[in-house]
Design an enzyme around this catalytic site. Sequence first.
Site, PDB file in Angstrom:
ATOM      1  N   HIS A 308     -67.923   4.733 -10.888  1.00 32.34           N
ATOM      2  CA  HIS A 308     -69.096   3.854 -10.776  1.00 32.34           C
ATOM      3  C   HIS A 308     -69.822   4.158  -9.487  1.00 32.34           C
ATOM      4  O   HIS A 308     -71.123   4.385  -9.522  1.00 32.34           O
ATOM      5  CB  HIS A 308     -68.436   2.597 -10.852  1.00 32.34           C
ATOM      6  CG  HIS A 308     -69.522   1.282 -10.704  1.00 32.34           C
ATOM      7  ND1 HIS A 308     -70.142   0.700 -11.963  1.00 32.34           N
ATOM      8  CD2 HIS A 308     -70.181   0.939  -9.640  1.00 32.34           C
ATOM      9  CE1 HIS A 308     -71.083  -0.169 -11.522  1.00 32.34           C
ATOM     10  NE2 HIS A 308     -71.311  -0.181 -10.184  1.00 32.34           N
ATOM     11  N   ASP A 386     -78.378 -12.789  -4.966  1.00 30.27           N
ATOM     12  CA  ASP A 386     -76.897 -12.954  -5.701  1.00 30.27           C
ATOM     13  C   ASP A 386     -76.700 -13.939  -6.626  1.00 30.27           C
ATOM     14  O   ASP A 386     -75.637 -14.115  -7.273  1.00 30.27           O
ATOM     15  CB  ASP A 386     -76.225 -13.092  -4.311  1.00 30.27           C
ATOM     16  CG  ASP A 386     -76.273 -11.895  -3.423  1.00 30.27           C
ATOM     17  OD1 ASP A 386     -76.826 -10.887  -3.988  1.00 30.27           O
ATOM     18  OD2 ASP A 386     -75.652 -11.773  -2.252  1.00 30.27           O
TER      19      ASP A 386
HETATM   20  N1  BES Z   1     -73.550  -2.434  -5.679  1.00 33.83           N
HETATM   21  C1  BES Z   1     -72.365  -2.981  -6.322  1.00 33.83           C
HETATM   22  C2  BES Z   1     -72.007  -4.100  -5.406  1.00 33.83           C
HETATM   23  C3  BES Z   1     -72.762  -5.325  -5.176  1.00 33.83           C
HETATM   24  C4  BES Z   1     -73.693  -5.792  -6.243  1.00 33.83           C
HETATM   25  C5  BES Z   1     -72.832  -5.673  -4.049  1.00 33.83           C
HETATM   26  C6  BES Z   1     -74.608  -6.883  -5.805  1.00 33.83           C
HETATM   27  C7  BES Z   1     -73.754  -6.660  -3.584  1.00 33.83           C
HETATM   28  C8  BES Z   1     -74.721  -7.273  -4.458  1.00 33.83           C
HETATM   29  C9  BES Z   1     -71.389  -2.110  -6.535  1.00 33.83           C
HETATM   30  O1  BES Z   1     -71.745  -0.891  -7.131  1.00 33.83           O
HETATM   31  C10 BES Z   1     -70.513  -2.719  -7.629  1.00 33.83           C
HETATM   32  O2  BES Z   1     -71.038  -2.818  -8.977  1.00 33.83           O
HETATM   33  N2  BES Z   1     -69.185  -2.830  -7.569  1.00 33.83           N
HETATM   34  C11 BES Z   1     -68.206  -3.213  -8.653  1.00 33.83           C
HETATM   35  C12 BES Z   1     -67.146  -2.246  -8.800  1.00 33.83           C
HETATM   36  C13 BES Z   1     -67.140  -1.803 -10.041  1.00 33.83           C
HETATM   37  C14 BES Z   1     -68.108  -2.385 -11.310  1.00 33.83           C
HETATM   38  C15 BES Z   1     -66.322  -0.595 -10.493  1.00 33.83           C
HETATM   39  C16 BES Z   1     -67.387  -4.511  -7.919  1.00 33.83           C
HETATM   40  O3  BES Z   1     -67.489  -4.673  -6.805  1.00 33.83           O
HETATM   41  O4  BES Z   1     -66.818  -4.978  -8.734  1.00 33.83           O
HETATM   42 ZN    ZN Z   2     -72.500  -0.937  -9.039  1.00 29.76          ZN
END
Ligand code: BES
Ligand code: ZN
Length: 619
Positions: A308, A386
């Site tokens: 991801h 968010d």
């Molecule tokens: N970019 C995101 C994390 C994020 C999104 C941080 C919005 C702040 C605001 C990251 O790529 C993500 O999606 N992480 C997921 C992991 C997953 C889908 C494998 C998570 O942290 O759950």
């Molecule tokens: Zn992501």
Amino acid sequence: MKLLVAVLTALSVACASPHVAPRPTPLPMDLHSHAQPERVRVTHVALDLTIDMDAKAITGTAALSLVRSDRAAPLVLDATGIAIETVKGKDGSARRFALGPVEKDIGSALTIELAPADELVVIAYRTTERSDALQWLAPEQTADKRQPFLFTQGQSIFTRTWIPLQDSPGVRITYEARVKAPKGLTVVMSAEQLGRDADGAFRFRMPHAIPSYLIALACGDLAFRPISKRCGLWAEPSVVDGARAEFEDSESMVQAAEKLFGPYRWGRYDLIVLPPSFPFGGMENPCLTFATPTALTGDKSGVSLVAHELAHSWSGNLVTNATWRDFWLNEGFTVYFEQRIMEAVYGAERARMEWRLAVDDLKREMSEQEPWLHVLHIDLADKHPDDGFSGVPYTKGAAFLKRVESLFGRERFDRVLTKWFDAHAFQSVTTETFLAFLERELLTQDPKLAAALDVKRWIEGTDLPDELSVLPTSSLERVDREIGRWKTSKDAAALDTQSLVTQQWLHLLEGIAETLDARSMAELDARFALTKTKNCEIADVWLRLSIQHRYAAADARLEQFLTDIGRRKFLEPLYKELKKTPEGLARARTIYTHARSRYHALTRDTIDELLGWPFTKSG
Ligand code: BES
Ligand code: ZN
């Protein structure tokens, strides 16, 4: 206010004399930034910073390079929770500046009066305890418990709490940095590493224009292990070898991704495994994915996290959502791409299994959410970016792309996607831009298929179209049989759980959830030692069920889990479940009172709201 400024700007353009130079194409309005990049735009940031672990502050300077389309306009930046000391021109002379009030959701504007010739300003500043991007960890919150630790989390709009800049994903910048850290600690950033200065400062350079939310830093007692020539793993010394083994397939994943959608353009692809209070599963900081240690299960069951975050090197980092309304362009594309990488490296069955679980989760989530959250092109007016966060941009977004793929065929769609990434490399794009591209490259060529797709319903609708494709998966069908067996016998000893992987356990637990009570939970626990499991995904579901069914033997583990782990995705459902009863709420508040200071501000924000922090005596 922002709107007023835009209207006034538009009016002044309309009335301007014909001698005024043409302006670059205007960026889409970003409701979540004070910046006015169409007038003065920041193009490069040079940081010179010192990390003070005792004072829990970063101090130093940010030198911003500017392009000025409107020579009369001031430079407007985002800066929240930052103490500004001085602002100077290139020659060292002072510039007047004003830091505005903290506005709901978007924080303060820092307005700087520029001298006629200014193409660079240098801001001296220090972070404060309101710098929400930063999490300062005491040694006891780390794996090795010897040294403090610091990491940053910029997405969505937190970079402005540690660097004054135009904090909009539509404004792309290159950056360089020089960072001094306490002796014995290592600094890493989301950039090319240039080694250390004579005085020990760490140096970095990001030569590609990136959105500000991707500037990231971590500092602690870090060790490095190579995985391949361009891939490697950073973590605390006691974690690094296990983490390297878990993520050893990173190089194969990069190769698989390149085969699908074109070259990896960022040089190195490293991972850093952070302490457990990291608020996310992973964060796609360029050159250096940040990852939670809760993904280290020992059997690679959590590696889709790498697929991801790596996929974001195309969808997100190379081609970026221009505003937070367009967030699904980042995450939906990335989940789609993640699935393709998983399929290429681990096989179709594994990818199908993970997709099926994601769709099940999404349906559960959507059944409990307000409909405005179900829209891909989401309306975030008067909201924090968010607030719009959910499984929708991820799974519904990917489902839309899967639907396009199944209608038009994989080969054709792959060509379109590759062209999309190439044509928009290092640009920020809106939903409208993507839809126009899709229309031109694919839909107009086949109006019948286009009608069957019904783009508008996917992008603007609140439902989940049922053409959503979920293929049968033998690994979950096997579990379905066990679920059936359990439902008739309620006999833990009769369950065949031999060699089940994490995903299958989750499916099993969700599948039997409704049938459980404290007694059957005790039997399952006696047989499978679920309360003791080190697997955080399984523990998370098990603990939620323990709350629901008042299985008191898991109480101590629950408290430990809520204290040690800061991953929002795990904590939120547990606190939500506790909140459902008055005793549970009281317990949640007691635990949270102790645990709160150990969470990142982002997790704190979510749980504060959920539990009604600060707690009054009567509450
Ligand atoms: N970019 C995101 C994390 C994020 C999104 C941080 C919005 C702040 C605001 C990251 O790529 C993500 O999606 N992480 C997921 C992991 C997953 C889908 C494998 C998570 O942290 O759950
Ligand atoms: Zn992501």
